[in-house]
Design a protein around this motif. Sequence first.
Motif, PDB file in Angstrom:
ATOM      1  N   ARG A  95       0.861  -1.195   0.000  1.00  0.00           N
ATOM      2  CA  ARG A  95       0.000   0.000   0.000  1.00  0.00           C
ATOM      3  C   ARG A  95       0.885   1.228   0.000  1.00  0.00           C
ATOM      4  N   THR A  96       0.381   2.282  -0.611  1.00  0.00           N
ATOM      5  CA  THR A  96       1.112   3.543  -0.624  1.00  0.00           C
ATOM      6  C   THR A  96       0.136   4.690  -0.436  1.00  0.00           C
ATOM      7  N   LEU A  97       0.659   5.811   0.058  1.00  0.00           N
ATOM      8  CA  LEU A  97      -0.188   6.982   0.300  1.00  0.00           C
ATOM      9  C   LEU A  97      -0.013   7.947  -0.865  1.00  0.00           C
ATOM     10  N   SER A  98      -1.118   8.364  -1.417  1.00  0.00           N
ATOM     11  CA  SER A  98      -1.125   9.288  -2.549  1.00  0.00           C
ATOM     12  C   SER A  98      -1.935  10.522  -2.180  1.00  0.00           C
ATOM     13  N   LEU A 130      -3.361  -0.343  -9.824  1.00  0.00           N
ATOM     14  CA  LEU A 130      -3.506  -0.002  -8.408  1.00  0.00           C
ATOM     15  C   LEU A 130      -4.986   0.176  -8.070  1.00  0.00           C
ATOM     16  N   LYS A 131      -5.361  -0.259  -6.859  1.00  0.00           N
ATOM     17  CA  LYS A 131      -6.745  -0.092  -6.393  1.00  0.00           C
ATOM     18  C   LYS A 131      -6.796   1.017  -5.359  1.00  0.00           C
ATOM     19  N   VAL A 132      -7.819   1.868  -5.462  1.00  0.00           N
ATOM     20  CA  VAL A 132      -8.053   2.862  -4.413  1.00  0.00           C
ATOM     21  C   VAL A 132      -8.769   2.141  -3.273  1.00  0.00           C
ATOM     22  N   VAL A 133      -8.104   1.988  -2.124  1.00  0.00           N
ATOM     23  CA  VAL A 133      -8.703   1.237  -1.008  1.00  0.00           C
ATOM     24  C   VAL A 133      -9.092   2.153   0.156  1.00  0.00           C
ATOM     25  N   ALA A 134      -8.788   3.449   0.026  1.00  0.00           N
ATOM     26  CA  ALA A 134      -9.229   4.454   0.996  1.00  0.00           C
ATOM     27  C   ALA A 134      -9.147   5.792   0.300  1.00  0.00           C
ATOM     28  N   SER A 135     -10.011   6.727   0.695  1.00  0.00           N
ATOM     29  CA  SER A 135     -10.053   8.002  -0.010  1.00  0.00           C
ATOM     30  C   SER A 135     -10.750   9.057   0.840  1.00  0.00           C
ATOM     31  N   LYS A 136     -10.197  10.254   0.893  1.00  0.00           N
ATOM     32  CA  LYS A 136     -10.910  11.377   1.526  1.00  0.00           C
ATOM     33  C   LYS A 136     -10.428  12.705   0.968  1.00  0.00           C
ATOM     34  N   GLU A 185      -3.411   0.314  -3.402  1.00  0.00           N
ATOM     35  CA  GLU A 185      -2.919  -1.026  -3.108  1.00  0.00           C
ATOM     36  C   GLU A 185      -2.642  -1.783  -4.396  1.00  0.00           C
ATOM     37  N   GLY A 186      -1.568  -2.543  -4.399  1.00  0.00           N
ATOM     38  CA  GLY A 186      -1.244  -3.369  -5.565  1.00  0.00           C
ATOM     39  C   GLY A 186       0.146  -3.967  -5.418  1.00  0.00           C
ATOM     40  N   GLU A 187       0.494  -4.798  -6.387  1.00  0.00           N
ATOM     41  CA  GLU A 187       1.839  -5.382  -6.397  1.00  0.00           C
ATOM     42  C   GLU A 187       2.857  -4.260  -6.579  1.00  0.00           C
ATOM     43  N   GLY A 188       3.818  -4.159  -5.682  1.00  0.00           N
ATOM     44  CA  GLY A 188       4.853  -3.126  -5.782  1.00  0.00           C
ATOM     45  C   GLY A 188       4.269  -1.721  -5.857  1.00  0.00           C
ATOM     46  N   ALA A 189       3.231  -1.449  -5.064  1.00  0.00           N
ATOM     47  CA  ALA A 189       2.461  -0.203  -5.193  1.00  0.00           C
ATOM     48  C   ALA A 189       3.307   1.063  -5.017  1.00  0.00           C
ATOM     49  N   VAL A 190       4.295   1.015  -4.139  1.00  0.00           N
ATOM     50  CA  VAL A 190       5.087   2.230  -3.878  1.00  0.00           C
ATOM     51  C   VAL A 190       5.812   2.655  -5.153  1.00  0.00           C
ATOM     52  N   PHE A 193      -3.129   9.837   8.018  1.00  0.00           N
ATOM     53  CA  PHE A 193      -4.417  10.325   7.517  1.00  0.00           C
ATOM     54  C   PHE A 193      -5.590   9.356   7.697  1.00  0.00           C
ATOM     55  N   PHE A 194      -5.327   8.077   7.872  1.00  0.00           N
ATOM     56  CA  PHE A 194      -6.429   7.108   7.888  1.00  0.00           C
ATOM     57  C   PHE A 194      -6.355   6.196   9.111  1.00  0.00           C
ATOM     58  N   ALA A 195      -7.535   5.981   9.735  1.00  0.00           N
ATOM     59  CA  ALA A 195      -7.660   4.925  10.737  1.00  0.00           C
ATOM     60  C   ALA A 195      -7.743   3.597   9.983  1.00  0.00           C
ATOM     61  N   SER A 196      -7.380   2.506  10.640  1.00  0.00           N
ATOM     62  CA  SER A 196      -7.409   1.209   9.943  1.00  0.00           C
ATOM     63  C   SER A 196      -8.837   0.867   9.489  1.00  0.00           C
ATOM     64  N   THR A 197      -9.849   1.370  10.188  1.00  0.00           N
ATOM     65  CA  THR A 197     -11.243   1.108   9.810  1.00  0.00           C
ATOM     66  C   THR A 197     -11.668   1.883   8.557  1.00  0.00           C
ATOM     67  N   GLU A 198     -10.825   2.798   8.085  1.00  0.00           N
ATOM     68  CA  GLU A 198     -11.154   3.588   6.895  1.00  0.00           C
ATOM     69  C   GLU A 198     -10.481   3.037   5.632  1.00  0.00           C
ATOM     70  N   VAL A 199      -9.778   1.922   5.752  1.00  0.00           N
ATOM     71  CA  VAL A 199      -9.070   1.317   4.622  1.00  0.00           C
ATOM     72  C   VAL A 199      -9.762   0.005   4.271  1.00  0.00           C
ATOM     73  N   PHE A 200     -10.054  -0.176   2.949  1.00  0.00           N
ATOM     74  CA  PHE A 200     -10.893  -1.310   2.526  1.00  0.00           C
ATOM     75  C   PHE A 200     -10.191  -2.156   1.466  1.00  0.00           C
ATOM     76  N   PRO A 201      -9.248  -2.996   1.883  1.00  0.00           N
ATOM     77  CA  PRO A 201      -8.582  -3.883   0.937  1.00  0.00           C
ATOM     78  C   PRO A 201      -9.584  -4.865   0.328  1.00  0.00           C
ATOM     79  N   ARG A 202      -9.381  -5.247  -0.921  1.00  0.00           N
ATOM     80  CA  ARG A 202     -10.324  -6.177  -1.559  1.00  0.00           C
ATOM     81  C   ARG A 202      -9.685  -6.888  -2.725  1.00  0.00           C
TER      82      ARG A 202
END
Length: 141
Positions: free
Chosen positions: A5-8, A32-38, A78-83, A132-141
């Motif tokens: 995961r990486t922060l954008s 890459l998947k967007v797994v959290a956003s605000k 999130e993704g393979e080698g996301a950073v 920036f994010f609590a763990s409850t605000e991140v939605f891996p899938r």
Amino acid sequence: MALERTLSIIKPDAVAKNVIGEIYSRFEKGGLKVVASKMKHLSRKEAEGFYAVHSERPFFNALVEFMISGPVMIQVLEGEGAVLKNRELMGATNPKEAAAGTIRADFADSIDANAVHGSDSAENAAIEIAYFFASTEVFPR
Ligand code: UDP
């Protein structure tokens, strides 16, 4: 390659240009998947804290002013080698040096107003995501 995961951050210049969707599309097409956003208008304190590593650099005050000049869009990718993948999609810090087809080449105006932030290591990504994010605000899938 590991699942990472990486922060954008889509910075105020790109939000003002109304290209959030186009930039999200680059992430998705890049695997890459967007797994959290605000969306957020950072306070001075939040921007200074986020860029604390740069506090001694000559551009620090200007960078903070820029980052609080308007709302930003913050996401976890999130993704393979996301950073590294995100850094490739972003292009070089200075848009004049950014490879053709990268986000900065296409949407950034200058080294200061350069459209996006992306974590530069998995270690920093974990710190920046938690900023920036609590763990409850991140939605891996
Ligand atoms: N920056 C700037 N002037 C400079 C170098 C950097 O305004 O001479 C800003 C720019 O917005 C950059 C941020 O500081 O994105 C962080 O710099 P860094 O070297 O970490 O670049 P990045 O990781 O964002 O490519």
